[in-house]
Design a protein around this motif. Structure first.
Motif, short mmCIF file in Angstrom:
data_model
loop_
_atom_site.label_atom_id
_atom_site.label_comp_id
_atom_site.label_asym_id
_atom_site.label_seq_id
_atom_site.Cartn_x
_atom_site.Cartn_y
_atom_site.Cartn_z
N MET A 29 7.33 -4.66 2.10
CA MET A 29 6.15 -4.23 2.84
C MET A 29 5.60 -2.92 2.28
O MET A 29 4.38 -2.73 2.21
CB MET A 29 6.49 -4.07 4.32
CG MET A 29 6.87 -5.38 5.01
SD MET A 29 7.30 -5.15 6.76
CE MET A 29 5.73 -4.58 7.42
N GLY A 30 6.50 -2.02 1.86
CA GLY A 30 6.05 -0.73 1.34
C GLY A 30 5.27 -0.88 0.04
O GLY A 30 4.35 -0.08 -0.22
N ARG A 31 5.61 -1.90 -0.74
CA ARG A 31 4.87 -2.13 -1.97
C ARG A 31 3.71 -3.11 -1.77
O ARG A 31 3.07 -3.53 -2.72
CB ARG A 31 5.82 -2.68 -3.04
CG ARG A 31 6.99 -1.77 -3.35
CD ARG A 31 7.85 -2.33 -4.48
NE ARG A 31 9.13 -1.63 -4.59
CZ ARG A 31 10.01 -1.84 -5.55
NH1 ARG A 31 9.74 -2.74 -6.51
NH2 ARG A 31 11.16 -1.19 -5.58
N GLN A 32 3.48 -3.45 -0.51
CA GLN A 32 2.37 -4.33 -0.12
C GLN A 32 2.43 -5.68 -0.85
O GLN A 32 1.42 -6.22 -1.27
CB GLN A 32 1.03 -3.63 -0.37
CG GLN A 32 0.86 -2.36 0.44
CD GLN A 32 -0.50 -1.71 0.22
OE1 GLN A 32 -1.26 -2.09 -0.66
NE2 GLN A 32 -0.82 -0.71 1.06
N LEU A 33 3.66 -6.22 -0.95
CA LEU A 33 3.84 -7.51 -1.59
C LEU A 33 3.74 -8.66 -0.60
O LEU A 33 3.45 -9.79 -0.98
CB LEU A 33 5.21 -7.56 -2.30
CG LEU A 33 5.41 -6.52 -3.40
CD1 LEU A 33 6.85 -6.53 -3.89
CD2 LEU A 33 4.44 -6.80 -4.56
N ALA A 34 4.00 -8.37 0.66
CA ALA A 34 3.90 -9.38 1.72
C ALA A 34 3.85 -8.67 3.05
O ALA A 34 4.30 -7.52 3.19
CB ALA A 34 5.07 -10.35 1.66
N LYS A 35 3.27 -9.35 4.05
CA LYS A 35 3.18 -8.78 5.38
C LYS A 35 4.26 -9.39 6.28
O LYS A 35 4.37 -10.61 6.40
CB LYS A 35 1.81 -9.05 5.99
CG LYS A 35 0.67 -8.33 5.27
CD LYS A 35 -0.65 -8.60 5.96
CE LYS A 35 -1.79 -7.85 5.28
NZ LYS A 35 -3.10 -8.11 5.93
#
Length: 288
Positions: free
Chosen positions: A147-153
């Protein structure tokens, strides 16, 4: 002559008394067979705090990542082993059997071996240091990274140990190695997986061998004393614990030729019967 007859009569009485004592001894109920002899109805016992498993070098983990988008999920999952997560340990002692390779099956899991430096090489995220973490901490850490790397929610991360297990040996009905798919497996549950102790197993002297800080430490528990058992540091088992149930003294003597004859009820009855027969024969002879 009267003195001899009185002596013979006394010997006969003593022989009969020995036979009776041997019979009564043989009928007595052993006090070291029943479990939990110190508790009564409605007794409440407080056990020790369970310590969850933590990741260490050499551990094998299954890590599954699920998101709303299957294609994104596939980026984080490496199918290697068939998914047997959630199955209980084998009561036949075959809990350590290998998991079959299934290729790209939808029911497969990702297997990772923790390196000596405590890291794993995770898809997309790269090298992650997870040594010393519990399963929930590893799951939270990976979820935070994704989530921190905005790879998936809001991904769902599931972590399980693939190579954890305990061994039960000695005087149990089904000795063997059993899978541990929980963090709170107790010594009582492990013994039940092994089919319970045999009648020859020592309830008061069960050994648990545990690896701690590079050494093997031995703990002793008494299954007849519930209050001390639940307070023992081995009431909840850890990875690779070994439970050894020692045979009782009678079973140990059985390993030698005629080892139990000197203490068996049948032996003393035979001796007393022989003495009585000899004395009776002598009495009859003297009477003539």
């Amino acid at each position: 002559m009267r003195k001899i007859r009185r002596l013979i009569g006394g010997i006969i009485i003593l022989g009969s008394a020995a036979i009776l004592a041997a019979i009564l001894t043989g009928c007595s109920v052993p006090k070291d067979v029943a479990y939990f002899q110190d508790i009564e109805a409605a007794t409440i016992l407080e056990d020790v705090k369970n310590v969850p498993f933590t990741v260490k070098a050499g551990d094998k983990l299954s890590i599954l990542v699920k998101t709303k988008d299957p294609e994104i999920s596939n980026l984080f999952n490496l199918p290697v082993y068939s998914n047997r997560i959630g199955q209980g340990g084998s009561s036949s002692g075959s809990g350590a059997q290998l998991r079959a390779y299934t290729g790209g099956s939808a029911e497969s899991v990702s297997g990772y071996t923790v390196s000596p430096d405590g890291t794993i090489d995770f898809p997309v995220l790269g090298k992650l240091n997870i040594a010393g973490m519990t399963r929930s901490e590893v799951a939270g850490f990976i979820k935070g990274e994704i989530m921190g790397r905005q790879l998936a929610k809001d991904p769902v991360v599931t972590v399980e140990f693939l190579n954890t297990g305990i061994s039960v040996i000695g005087e149990v009905r089904q000795p063997g190695r059993f899978d541990m798919n929980r963090d709170d497996l107790t010594i009582l549950e492990a013994i039940s997986l092994a089919g319970d102790l045999t009648i020859s197993g020592q309830r008061q002297n069960v050994k648990v061998l545990r690896k701690e800080n590079g050494r093997v430490k031995t703990y002793t528990v008494d299954l007849t004393d519930a209050k001390s058992l639940v307070k023992s540091p081995v009431f909840y088992l850890q990875q690779d614990d070994v439970i050894y149930v020692e045979p009782n003294n009678m079973q140990k003597r059985n390993t030698t030729v005629n080892g139990n004859n000197a203490l068996s009820v049948g032996f003393w009855i035979s001796v007393a019967s022989l003495l009585t027969s000899v004395v009776t024969t002598i009495a009859v002879f003297i009477g003539k």
